[in-house]
Design a protein around this motif. Structure first.
Motif, mmCIF file in Angstrom:
data_model
loop_
_atom_site.group_PDB
_atom_site.id
_atom_site.type_symbol
_atom_site.label_atom_id
_atom_site.label_comp_id
_atom_site.label_asym_id
_atom_site.label_seq_id
_atom_site.Cartn_x
_atom_site.Cartn_y
_atom_site.Cartn_z
ATOM 1 N N ALA A 60 90.877 34.900 58.884
ATOM 2 C CA ALA A 60 91.331 33.633 58.325
ATOM 3 C C ALA A 60 90.152 32.885 57.713
ATOM 4 C CB ALA A 60 91.978 32.781 59.407
ATOM 5 N N VAL A 61 90.371 32.357 56.527
ATOM 6 C CA VAL A 61 89.408 31.448 55.916
ATOM 7 C C VAL A 61 89.976 30.061 56.163
ATOM 8 C CG1 VAL A 61 88.283 30.695 53.810
ATOM 9 C CG2 VAL A 61 88.767 33.117 54.159
ATOM 10 N N VAL A 62 89.237 29.275 56.932
ATOM 11 C CA VAL A 62 89.689 27.951 57.340
ATOM 12 C C VAL A 62 88.794 26.922 56.665
ATOM 13 C CG1 VAL A 62 90.138 26.428 59.310
ATOM 14 C CG2 VAL A 62 90.375 28.923 59.571
ATOM 15 N N ILE A 63 89.412 26.037 55.890
ATOM 16 C CA ILE A 63 88.655 24.969 55.232
ATOM 17 C C ILE A 63 89.200 23.645 55.729
ATOM 18 C CG2 ILE A 63 88.073 23.853 53.045
ATOM 19 C CD1 ILE A 63 88.090 26.549 51.718
ATOM 20 N N ASP A 64 88.307 22.873 56.307
ATOM 21 C CA ASP A 64 88.674 21.570 56.868
ATOM 22 C C ASP A 64 89.899 21.668 57.772
ATOM 23 O OD1 ASP A 64 86.510 20.332 55.736
ATOM 24 O OD2 ASP A 64 87.610 19.553 54.009
ATOM 25 N N GLY A 65 89.918 22.688 58.608
ATOM 26 C CA GLY A 65 90.969 22.843 59.595
ATOM 27 C C GLY A 65 92.246 23.497 59.099
ATOM 28 N N LYS A 66 92.309 23.831 57.820
ATOM 29 C CA LYS A 66 93.507 24.448 57.252
ATOM 30 C C LYS A 66 93.226 25.903 56.907
ATOM 31 C CE LYS A 66 95.142 20.131 55.323
ATOM 32 N NZ LYS A 66 95.454 19.393 54.111
ATOM 33 N N VAL A 67 94.132 26.786 57.304
ATOM 34 C CA VAL A 67 94.000 28.197 56.959
ATOM 35 C C VAL A 67 94.451 28.348 55.509
ATOM 36 C CG1 VAL A 67 94.750 30.553 57.449
ATOM 37 C CG2 VAL A 67 94.431 28.936 59.328
ATOM 38 N N VAL A 68 93.511 28.667 54.640
ATOM 39 C CA VAL A 68 93.848 28.780 53.223
ATOM 40 C C VAL A 68 94.244 30.201 52.845
ATOM 41 C CG1 VAL A 68 92.471 26.779 52.533
ATOM 42 C CG2 VAL A 68 91.438 29.062 52.547
ATOM 43 N N CYS A 69 93.856 31.164 53.666
ATOM 44 C CA CYS A 69 94.275 32.538 53.474
ATOM 45 C C CYS A 69 93.897 33.339 54.698
ATOM 46 C CB CYS A 69 93.657 33.145 52.217
ATOM 47 S SG CYS A 69 91.876 33.231 52.284
ATOM 48 N N ALA A 70 94.541 34.479 54.837
ATOM 49 C CA ALA A 70 94.258 35.337 55.991
ATOM 50 C C ALA A 70 94.492 36.790 55.593
ATOM 51 C CB ALA A 70 95.127 34.940 57.179
ATOM 52 N N PRO A 71 93.607 37.329 54.766
ATOM 53 C CA PRO A 71 93.774 38.702 54.306
ATOM 54 C C PRO A 71 93.401 39.716 55.378
ATOM 55 C CG PRO A 71 91.740 37.856 53.521
ATOM 56 C CD PRO A 71 92.420 36.712 54.220
ATOM 57 N N VAL A 72 93.899 40.893 55.210
ATOM 58 C CA VAL A 72 93.588 41.982 56.130
ATOM 59 C C VAL A 72 92.313 42.670 55.656
ATOM 60 C CG1 VAL A 72 94.389 44.202 57.024
ATOM 61 C CG2 VAL A 72 96.002 42.308 56.726
ATOM 62 N N LEU A 73 91.387 42.885 56.567
ATOM 63 C CA LEU A 73 90.130 43.547 56.239
ATOM 64 C C LEU A 73 90.390 45.028 55.988
ATOM 65 C CD1 LEU A 73 87.866 41.884 58.912
ATOM 66 C CD2 LEU A 73 87.680 41.604 56.451
ATOM 67 N N ARG A 74 90.073 45.487 54.801
ATOM 68 C CA ARG A 74 90.322 46.874 54.431
ATOM 69 C C ARG A 74 89.043 47.685 54.273
ATOM 70 N NH1 ARG A 74 95.359 46.928 55.449
ATOM 71 N NH2 ARG A 74 96.730 45.605 54.256
ATOM 72 N N ALA A 75 87.923 46.993 54.078
ATOM 73 C CA ALA A 75 86.644 47.670 53.858
ATOM 74 C C ALA A 75 85.529 46.789 54.399
ATOM 75 C CB ALA A 75 86.448 47.932 52.366
ATOM 76 N N PRO A 76 84.363 47.347 54.596
ATOM 77 C CA PRO A 76 83.241 46.549 55.104
ATOM 78 C C PRO A 76 82.877 45.409 54.160
ATOM 79 C CG PRO A 76 82.753 48.890 55.203
ATOM 80 C CD PRO A 76 84.022 48.742 54.415
ATOM 81 N N LEU A 77 82.525 44.288 54.730
ATOM 82 C CA LEU A 77 82.075 43.141 53.948
ATOM 83 C C LEU A 77 80.555 43.144 53.903
ATOM 84 C CD1 LEU A 77 84.460 40.419 55.406
ATOM 85 C CD2 LEU A 77 84.778 41.849 53.394
ATOM 86 N N THR A 78 80.027 42.565 52.836
ATOM 87 C CA THR A 78 78.576 42.553 52.648
ATOM 88 C C THR A 78 78.063 41.116 52.581
ATOM 89 O OG1 THR A 78 78.761 42.591 50.246
ATOM 90 C CG2 THR A 78 78.744 44.728 51.367
ATOM 91 N N ASP A 79 76.976 40.925 51.861
ATOM 92 C CA ASP A 79 76.380 39.600 51.765
ATOM 93 C C ASP A 79 77.095 38.687 50.779
ATOM 94 O OD1 ASP A 79 75.548 41.153 49.594
ATOM 95 O OD2 ASP A 79 73.663 40.069 49.400
ATOM 96 N N LYS A 80 78.052 39.219 50.021
ATOM 97 C CA LYS A 80 78.808 38.405 49.062
ATOM 98 C C LYS A 80 80.298 38.686 49.216
ATOM 99 C CE LYS A 80 75.367 38.021 45.457
ATOM 100 N NZ LYS A 80 75.082 38.187 44.037
#
Length: 152
Positions: A110-130
C-alpha cells in the motif's frame, strides 16, 4: 532499473492513485508510507479502503519505508501522456524497498499518503532504488505531491 512499481508492481498501477490526495496543499509536507498489505484480514492488521475504489486491503501496522527514505521525486509524462511521479529512494530506502519486495512478493504493497491508501498494487518483481507512481491525478496534483514529498 526503474523496476518501478510498474513492471514490478504494476498493480501499484505502478502505485496508482485512485483520487486526488492534495487538493489545496501547495507547500505542506506530505506524509508518505509504503506498507505491506494483505487481501484478507488477520490478527493485527488494519482495514483500509483504496481511495477512489471499492477495494479493501488490510495493512500491517508498521511502514516499510517513509518520507525519510525518499531522496528525490519528480513529475513527468509517459509516452501516452499519463502523469507519473518518479521516486528515488535513499541508499537505506532502496535496501528497505528491496527487502519489502523480496519478502512480500505476490502480495499488495500500500502507498499511503497522509493516512489515505492511494493504491495497493501486487508486487510482481523486485523493486530497486527508483519507482514510479501513476494514477488518476492531474499534473498539478502530482506536482503538489512531489513538492510535499521533498519539502524540508
Amino acid at each position: 532499473m526503474i523496476a518501478l512499481l510498474q513492471a514490478s508492481v504494476l498493480a501499484i498501477s505502478s502505485f496508482g492513485f485512485g483520487a486526488p490526495v492534495l487538493a489545496d496543499r501547495a507547500d505542506e509536507k506530505v506524509k508518505v508510507e509504503f506498507r505491506r498489505a494483505e487481501t484478507k484480514n488477520a490478527e493485527g492488521l488494519v482495514e483500509a479502503k483504496v481511495e477512489g475504489t471499492r477495494t479493501k486491503v488490510y495493512l500491517h501496522k508498521e511502514a516499510d519505508a517513509t518520507n525519510k527514505d525518499i531522496a528525490s521525486a519528480r513529475v513527468f509524462e509517459d509516452d501516452n501522456k499519463k502523469v507519473l511521479i518518479e521516486v528515488t529512494f535513499t541508499k537505506d530506502g532502496a535496501k528497505k524497498i528491496a527487502t519489502l519486495s523480496g519478502e512480500h512478493k505476490g502480495k499488495p504493497v500500500a502507498v499511503v499518503i497522509d493516512g489515505k491508501v492511494v493504491c495497493a498494487p501486487v508486487l510482481r518483481a523486485p523493486l530497486t532504488d527508483k519507482t514510479q507512481i501513476s494514477g488518476s491525478f492531474t499534473k498539478d496534483e502530482a506536482e503538489k505531491i512531489v513538492k510535499g514529498l521533498t519539502a524540508p
